[in-house]
Write a protein that holds these residues in place. Sequence first.
Motif, PDB file in Angstrom:
ATOM      1  N   GLU A  77      47.435  33.109  35.191  1.00  0.00           N
ATOM      2  CA  GLU A  77      47.973  32.687  36.478  1.00  0.00           C
ATOM      3  C   GLU A  77      48.717  33.862  37.074  1.00  0.00           C
ATOM      4  O   GLU A  77      49.360  34.615  36.330  1.00  0.00           O
ATOM      5  CB  GLU A  77      48.971  31.541  36.227  1.00  0.00           C
ATOM      6  CG  GLU A  77      49.039  30.523  37.335  1.00  0.00           C
ATOM      7  CD  GLU A  77      50.031  29.410  36.972  1.00  0.00           C
ATOM      8  OE1 GLU A  77      49.801  28.725  35.937  1.00  0.00           O
ATOM      9  OE2 GLU A  77      51.016  29.272  37.697  1.00  0.00           O
ATOM     10  N   SER A  78      48.639  34.014  38.387  1.00  0.00           N
ATOM     11  CA  SER A  78      49.452  35.045  39.033  1.00  0.00           C
ATOM     12  C   SER A  78      49.726  34.615  40.461  1.00  0.00           C
ATOM     13  O   SER A  78      48.953  33.852  41.040  1.00  0.00           O
ATOM     14  CB  SER A  78      48.744  36.405  38.999  1.00  0.00           C
ATOM     15  OG  SER A  78      47.564  36.358  39.758  1.00  0.00           O
ATOM     16  N   SER A  79      50.860  35.065  40.994  1.00  0.00           N
ATOM     17  CA  SER A  79      51.163  34.740  42.383  1.00  0.00           C
ATOM     18  C   SER A  79      52.093  35.774  42.976  1.00  0.00           C
ATOM     19  O   SER A  79      52.741  36.545  42.261  1.00  0.00           O
ATOM     20  CB  SER A  79      51.784  33.343  42.494  1.00  0.00           C
ATOM     21  OG  SER A  79      53.022  33.315  41.833  1.00  0.00           O
ATOM     22  N   GLY A  80      52.166  35.754  44.285  1.00  0.00           N
ATOM     23  CA  GLY A  80      53.053  36.661  44.992  1.00  0.00           C
ATOM     24  C   GLY A  80      52.568  38.093  44.939  1.00  0.00           C
ATOM     25  O   GLY A  80      51.472  38.382  44.463  1.00  0.00           O
ATOM     26  N   GLU A  81      53.415  38.975  45.409  1.00  0.00           N
ATOM     27  CA  GLU A  81      53.049  40.374  45.511  1.00  0.00           C
ATOM     28  C   GLU A  81      54.305  41.230  45.433  1.00  0.00           C
ATOM     29  O   GLU A  81      55.355  40.832  45.913  1.00  0.00           O
ATOM     30  CB  GLU A  81      52.375  40.569  46.879  1.00  0.00           C
ATOM     31  CG  GLU A  81      51.446  41.760  46.940  1.00  0.00           C
ATOM     32  CD  GLU A  81      50.759  41.858  48.295  1.00  0.00           C
ATOM     33  OE1 GLU A  81      49.670  41.274  48.420  1.00  0.00           O
ATOM     34  OE2 GLU A  81      51.319  42.492  49.204  1.00  0.00           O
ATOM     35  N   GLN A  82      54.180  42.366  44.769  1.00  0.00           N
ATOM     36  CA  GLN A  82      55.264  43.352  44.758  1.00  0.00           C
ATOM     37  C   GLN A  82      54.623  44.725  44.873  1.00  0.00           C
ATOM     38  O   GLN A  82      53.570  44.988  44.302  1.00  0.00           O
ATOM     39  CB  GLN A  82      56.097  43.249  43.475  1.00  0.00           C
ATOM     40  CG  GLN A  82      55.272  43.403  42.197  1.00  0.00           C
ATOM     41  CD  GLN A  82      56.124  43.489  40.939  1.00  0.00           C
ATOM     42  OE1 GLN A  82      57.200  44.070  40.959  1.00  0.00           O
ATOM     43  NE2 GLN A  82      55.627  42.915  39.845  1.00  0.00           N
ATOM     44  N   ASN A 102      53.720  39.360  41.846  1.00  0.00           N
ATOM     45  CA  ASN A 102      55.141  39.328  41.497  1.00  0.00           C
ATOM     46  C   ASN A 102      55.423  38.396  40.320  1.00  0.00           C
ATOM     47  O   ASN A 102      56.449  38.500  39.669  1.00  0.00           O
ATOM     48  CB  ASN A 102      55.983  38.900  42.702  1.00  0.00           C
ATOM     49  CG  ASN A 102      57.444  39.218  42.502  1.00  0.00           C
ATOM     50  OD1 ASN A 102      57.786  40.351  42.185  1.00  0.00           O
ATOM     51  ND2 ASN A 102      58.302  38.221  42.631  1.00  0.00           N
ATOM     52  N   TYR A 103      54.482  37.490  40.078  1.00  0.00           N
ATOM     53  CA  TYR A 103      54.608  36.555  38.952  1.00  0.00           C
ATOM     54  C   TYR A 103      53.283  36.519  38.201  1.00  0.00           C
ATOM     55  O   TYR A 103      52.214  36.459  38.826  1.00  0.00           O
ATOM     56  CB  TYR A 103      54.947  35.146  39.452  1.00  0.00           C
ATOM     57  CG  TYR A 103      54.733  34.069  38.413  1.00  0.00           C
ATOM     58  CD1 TYR A 103      55.739  33.741  37.506  1.00  0.00           C
ATOM     59  CD2 TYR A 103      53.507  33.397  38.322  1.00  0.00           C
ATOM     60  CE1 TYR A 103      55.520  32.763  36.529  1.00  0.00           C
ATOM     61  CE2 TYR A 103      53.285  32.416  37.355  1.00  0.00           C
ATOM     62  CZ  TYR A 103      54.300  32.111  36.469  1.00  0.00           C
ATOM     63  OH  TYR A 103      54.084  31.147  35.508  1.00  0.00           O
ATOM     64  N   VAL A 104      53.364  36.559  36.886  1.00  0.00           N
ATOM     65  CA  VAL A 104      52.167  36.515  36.062  1.00  0.00           C
ATOM     66  C   VAL A 104      52.428  35.633  34.844  1.00  0.00           C
ATOM     67  O   VAL A 104      53.512  35.683  34.250  1.00  0.00           O
ATOM     68  CB  VAL A 104      51.771  37.951  35.602  1.00  0.00           C
ATOM     69  CG1 VAL A 104      50.778  37.912  34.474  1.00  0.00           C
ATOM     70  CG2 VAL A 104      51.205  38.753  36.755  1.00  0.00           C
ATOM     71  N   LYS A 105      51.447  34.812  34.511  1.00  0.00           N
ATOM     72  CA  LYS A 105      51.515  34.054  33.252  1.00  0.00           C
ATOM     73  C   LYS A 105      50.407  34.584  32.338  1.00  0.00           C
ATOM     74  O   LYS A 105      49.262  34.754  32.767  1.00  0.00           O
ATOM     75  CB  LYS A 105      51.313  32.563  33.507  1.00  0.00           C
ATOM     76  CG  LYS A 105      51.542  31.725  32.245  1.00  0.00           C
ATOM     77  CD  LYS A 105      51.025  30.310  32.397  1.00  0.00           C
ATOM     78  CE  LYS A 105      52.078  29.391  32.998  1.00  0.00           C
ATOM     79  NZ  LYS A 105      51.606  27.979  32.976  1.00  0.00           N
TER      80      LYS A 105
END
Length: 158
Positions: A77-82, A102-105
């Motif tokens: 899973e991943s979401s957002g951006e940096q 920005n988020y990773v599982k």
Amino acid sequence: MALRTIRTEGDPVLSKKCRPVEEITPRIRELITDMLETMYDACGVGLAAPQVGILKRIVVIDVGEGPIILINPEIVESSGEQTGEEGCLSVPGMSGQVTRPNYVKVKALDMDMKEAEYEGEELLARAFCHEIDHLDGKMYTRLVEGELHHVTYDDEEE
Ligand code: NI
């Protein structure tokens, strides 16, 4: 325990796909111990097995919250951006701007070959992505936006 030599860009081992670990042997345990030691010695926040010349799907990470050992990791899973500075122990002295989630599982096996899940944001999410890319022979340099440049004193190396 021993320090291993960190392979640098241009070494063909860094562009190969790694094989999954099927069993934790004494050699694998020794490799993981050495990888942690090598990462801490080099002041890195992550190290993947191909960086020490071993084509196995093993990653070690420590962003300052203690060691994380990932065997056969997968991003589920991943979401957002940096967007931020990224470096690599295999590309010493250099860094560049890279955009990551920005988020990773992550799902991976632990030292007992039991499945475990890890969540990371910001630097930890970046480290998960960067190190897991190494297992597929992918270097961060191909993702750099703009120029790769020499590290300044406040940059961190991964
Ligand atoms: Ni790297």
